[in-house]
Design a protein around this motif. Structure first.
Motif, mmCIF file in Angstrom:
data_model
loop_
_atom_site.group_PDB
_atom_site.id
_atom_site.type_symbol
_atom_site.label_atom_id
_atom_site.label_comp_id
_atom_site.label_asym_id
_atom_site.label_seq_id
_atom_site.Cartn_x
_atom_site.Cartn_y
_atom_site.Cartn_z
ATOM 1 N N GLN A 1 0.819 -1.220 0.000
ATOM 2 C CA GLN A 1 0.000 0.000 0.000
ATOM 3 C C GLN A 1 0.854 1.272 0.000
ATOM 4 O O GLN A 1 0.325 2.379 0.026
ATOM 5 C CB GLN A 1 -0.929 0.014 1.234
ATOM 6 N N GLY A 2 2.172 1.077 0.021
ATOM 7 C CA GLY A 2 3.080 2.225 0.008
ATOM 8 C C GLY A 2 3.127 2.975 1.327
ATOM 9 O O GLY A 2 3.551 4.136 1.385
ATOM 10 N N LEU A 3 2.712 2.310 2.409
ATOM 11 C CA LEU A 3 2.661 2.975 3.718
ATOM 12 C C LEU A 3 3.953 2.786 4.510
ATOM 13 O O LEU A 3 4.251 3.570 5.404
ATOM 14 C CB LEU A 3 1.474 2.444 4.543
ATOM 15 N N MET A 4 4.716 1.723 4.165
ATOM 16 C CA MET A 4 5.936 1.464 4.937
ATOM 17 C C MET A 4 7.165 1.911 4.156
ATOM 18 O O MET A 4 7.285 1.636 2.967
ATOM 19 C CB MET A 4 6.053 -0.026 5.277
ATOM 20 N N LYS A 5 8.045 2.608 4.845
ATOM 21 C CA LYS A 5 9.298 3.065 4.235
ATOM 22 C C LYS A 5 10.462 2.497 5.056
ATOM 23 O O LYS A 5 10.284 2.128 6.230
ATOM 24 C CB LYS A 5 9.353 4.592 4.244
ATOM 25 N N THR A 6 11.634 2.469 4.472
ATOM 26 C CA THR A 6 12.819 1.992 5.199
ATOM 27 C C THR A 6 13.611 3.196 5.703
ATOM 28 O O THR A 6 13.938 4.105 4.931
ATOM 29 C CB THR A 6 13.700 1.110 4.289
ATOM 30 N N HIS B 1 -2.893 5.279 19.926
ATOM 31 C CA HIS B 1 -3.141 6.356 18.965
ATOM 32 C C HIS B 1 -2.520 5.971 17.611
ATOM 33 O O HIS B 1 -3.163 6.084 16.564
ATOM 34 C CB HIS B 1 -2.544 7.667 19.499
ATOM 35 N N GLN B 2 -1.281 5.475 17.651
ATOM 36 C CA GLN B 2 -0.602 5.060 16.419
ATOM 37 C C GLN B 2 -1.274 3.837 15.801
ATOM 38 O O GLN B 2 -1.448 3.761 14.582
ATOM 39 C CB GLN B 2 0.873 4.753 16.725
ATOM 40 N N LEU B 3 -1.666 2.893 16.653
ATOM 41 C CA LEU B 3 -2.331 1.675 16.182
ATOM 42 C C LEU B 3 -3.592 2.023 15.388
ATOM 43 O O LEU B 3 -3.792 1.539 14.262
ATOM 44 C CB LEU B 3 -2.680 0.781 17.381
ATOM 45 N N PHE B 4 -4.437 2.872 15.970
ATOM 46 C CA PHE B 4 -5.699 3.228 15.300
ATOM 47 C C PHE B 4 -5.437 4.035 14.026
ATOM 48 O O PHE B 4 -6.119 3.847 13.018
ATOM 49 C CB PHE B 4 -6.621 4.006 16.254
ATOM 50 N N GLN B 5 -4.416 4.908 14.060
ATOM 51 C CA GLN B 5 -4.062 5.701 12.874
ATOM 52 C C GLN B 5 -3.625 4.806 11.716
ATOM 53 O O GLN B 5 -4.038 5.002 10.568
ATOM 54 C CB GLN B 5 -2.907 6.658 13.206
ATOM 55 N N ILE B 6 -2.768 3.801 12.013
ATOM 56 C CA ILE B 6 -2.274 2.903 10.955
ATOM 57 C C ILE B 6 -3.414 2.060 10.390
ATOM 58 O O ILE B 6 -3.531 1.884 9.173
ATOM 59 C CB ILE B 6 -1.115 2.014 11.476
ATOM 60 N N LEU B 7 -4.289 1.567 11.280
ATOM 61 C CA LEU B 7 -5.443 0.765 10.814
ATOM 62 C C LEU B 7 -6.321 1.582 9.862
ATOM 63 O O LEU B 7 -6.751 1.076 8.818
ATOM 64 C CB LEU B 7 -6.270 0.270 12.011
ATOM 65 N N ALA C 1 -5.340 4.179 8.072
ATOM 66 C CA ALA C 1 -4.558 4.405 6.844
ATOM 67 C C ALA C 1 -4.598 3.173 5.939
ATOM 68 O O ALA C 1 -4.566 3.284 4.703
ATOM 69 C CB ALA C 1 -3.115 4.756 7.195
ATOM 70 N N MET C 2 -4.705 1.984 6.544
ATOM 71 C CA MET C 2 -4.777 0.731 5.766
ATOM 72 C C MET C 2 -6.165 0.515 5.160
ATOM 73 O O MET C 2 -6.382 -0.447 4.430
ATOM 74 C CB MET C 2 -4.420 -0.460 6.664
#
Length: 579
Positions: A287-292, A356-362, A364-365
């Motif tokens: 999904q292009g959400l993860m970067k290195t 907060h981060q968990l819900f944001q990533i979900l 975004a997915m």
């Protein structure tokens, strides 16, 4: 019943203001009781009607209040209407108040008292998944987990009582780098014989020792990393040792939960989602959400401007997953398996950013249901020590609460003969722990105080249990005089009316608790009920009164006892009949 009176007043307002009566139900609230003072029963804030657009928002609010009050006519249900400082007060027919509250409580459906209120019609029913307790495998059940366990249990009980289908989940910390340390440490410092004798104590000792060693020993750190990688790659020897740790710990936990009166529908764990966590990483990549990152870790950019000013790491540089990666996998898996309508996580406030981060990533997915996930944070308990003053494990706290309570009971002149004094002391001690924890807002830290917690006088769990036991004793001593027909004219003294007025607030208190998931509303309601009952017990004797009066008073006390027991059970407290 409060809903009968609320409905009648709402009908009156609806007719006068040419509005649907349902618009007024949430705006009407029962008036809090003050000892010995006569008060109205319900109040309506005119500013609420202005905010809702039912009344014009301009003009003198007091004049508006008085005009509306004069338009509303008294009748056989509402005896008195008055206006005061932007509020309209309603006093209902006293005999009807006695009848409508005590009759349902005197019948079988007493357990449902307050739960059929129209206030709850706005609440969403459905399936609620509550994740709570969630201790770490191979560590003793620390007193810090007590808060998550009892708060989660309260939320699950409350949601269930309001008609939700509740799934109670214990999500064990049974994966991650700490198992690398424990596995590597057990190889060096572990002993199978000690593991059989006192499993959690031995694992705790190994864990402390290996962490101390790793502080100045790079080889130990590397051994821990190697062991965890073996676990992630399902190497049989590592997995077999890990399984042994997990089974031993869950067995020990069961014993503690039984003492607390807590049960779970599902024992889950991070380990259940290790493979799915890798799939989540692949999804985030596609999904292009993860970067290195420069360090070689996999990160998700959560900054509003997409400038990497706020990132969340979801993959270590060696390719192993993290706690949040497994939490993402767990949330997606739960939605798929249990089709929940809401999911509630109960953990300490230090994890607020994690959720907060968990819900944001979900979100975004593309998982829109993440909006219906909620974190209930709580503060720390300070100064929780036993008499020995060692590291506090929950079993030690429960043992001490029972021992101190047993000691107090043996010294009290009012203690009754009972079949199981230890069992009673255990239940009362746990009530004391729960009430001390629940009296204030959950997110605040609080100072643990054994002496204050176990006082029989004052606002404590012991006082709740004492009042309940005293009412049960009153019922036992007067068995056979309870009446199915009630003469409401015999309960018109202010002391009786104050109890009934207070019971009018029960549905509102449950509604408020359902909104913010804070147990303090219910705790404070029950403590106030106990104080009102104590006054009535002194002023309204059952023994020695003529029979019709004795019957009526007993019905009042029985009803208070019923509501007290119902409320205590929602809090997770087992009421005792003798003390």
């Amino acid at each position: 019943m409060a809903c009968f009176f609320r409905r009648r007043i709402a009908e009156k307002l609806g007719r006068t203001l040419k509005q649907p009566e349902d618009a007024f139900i949430p705006a009407l609230s029962a008036v809090p009781v003050f000892k010995k003072q006569k008060t109205a029963d319900f109040k309506l804030s005119v500013s609420t009607l202005r905010t809702e657009g039912i009344l014009p928002s301009s003009g003198d609010i007091q004049l508006q209040t008085e005009n509306l009050a004069t338009q509303l006519k008294q009748d056989s249900v509402v005896e008195h209407i008055s206006a005061d400082c932007g509020v309209i007060n309603f006093t209902v027919n006293r005999k009807l108040l006695v009848q409508k509250i005590l009759e349902p409580l005197g019948k079988q459906e007493g357990e449902k008292f307050g739960l059929d209120s129209e206030l709850f019609s706005t609440l969403k029913r459905g399936t609620t998944l509550v994740e709570y307790s969630s201790p770490n495998i191979a560590k003793k059940f620390h007193a810090g987990h007590l808060r998550s366990t009892i708060i989660g249990n309260f939320i699950a009980n409350l949601k269930q009582s309001l008609g939700n289908n509740v799934i109670r989940m214990n999500y064990l910390g049974d994966w991650g780098m700490q198992f690398g340390f424990l596995g590597a440490g057990f190889g060096q410092f572990g002993c199978q014989e000690k593991l059989k004798q006192n499993p959690l104590q031995h694992l705790f000792e190994v864990y402390v020792r290996v962490n101390k060693e790793a502080e100045h020993n790079e080889d130990m750190k590397q051994a821990a990393r190697d062991f965890f990688r073996q676990l992630e790659q399902h190497e049989s020897q590592a997995v077999s040792l890990w399984q042994q740790f997990r089974e031993i710990t869950v067995k020990e936990y069961h014993h503690v939960y039984k003492r607390l009166g807590v049960h779970f529908d599902i024992y889950s764990g991070e380990s259940d989602h290790q493979d799915q966590a890798q799939k989540v990483v692949e999804q985030l990549q596609s999904q292009g959400l993860m970067k290195t990152s420069e360090k070689g870790t996999g990160v998700v950019d959560l900054s509003p401007d997409g400038d990497m000013s706020s990132v969340c790491t979801v993959l270590r540089s060696d390719g192993t997953t993290l706690y949040i990666t497994r939490d993402l996998a767990a949330a997606i898996d739960r939605k798929h398996k249990y089709h929940f309508d809401e999911m509630i996580y109960v953990t300490d406030k230090s994890q607020a950013n994690h959720f907060h981060q968990l819900f944001q990533i979900l979100l975004a997915m593309g998982h829109s249901w993440a909006d219906r996930c909620r974190h209930v944070p709580f503060g720390l308990v300070q100064g929780m020590k036993t008499r020995t003053g060692e590291v506090v494990f929950l079993e030690d706290v429960l043992d001490e609460a029972r021992a101190r309570m047993l000691d107090n009971m043996s010294q009290s002149k009012t203690t009754k003969e009972m079949d199981d004094p230890e069992g009673t002391a255990e239940k009362v001690g746990i009530s004391a722990l729960i009430v001390q924890d629940f009296k204030g807002p959950l997110h605040t830290d609080y100072k643990f105080d054994w002496d204050r917690m176990l006082q029989a006088q004052g606002d404590t769990g012991v006082f709740l249990q004492y009042t309940h036991a005293r009412l049960c004793s009153l019922k036992r001593r007067n068995e056979g005089i309870e009446s199915s027909t009630l003469d409401p004219s015999l309960l018109l003294e202010q002391t009786s009316i104050s109890i009934l007025q207070h019971l009018l607030r029960y549905d509102e208190v449950l509604y408020q608790s359902a909104q913010d998931l804070q147990p303090k509303h219910l705790v404070n309601f029950l403590l106030k009920l106990c104080h009102l009952v104590a006054s009535a017990h002194r002023e309204l004797p059952v023994k020695g009164s003529r029979q019709d009066l004795a019957k009526a008073r007993l019905q009042l006390f029985s009803s208070a006892c019923s509501v007290l027991a119902n409320g205590m059970r929602i809090l997770g407290i087992t009421p005792v009949d003798k003390m």
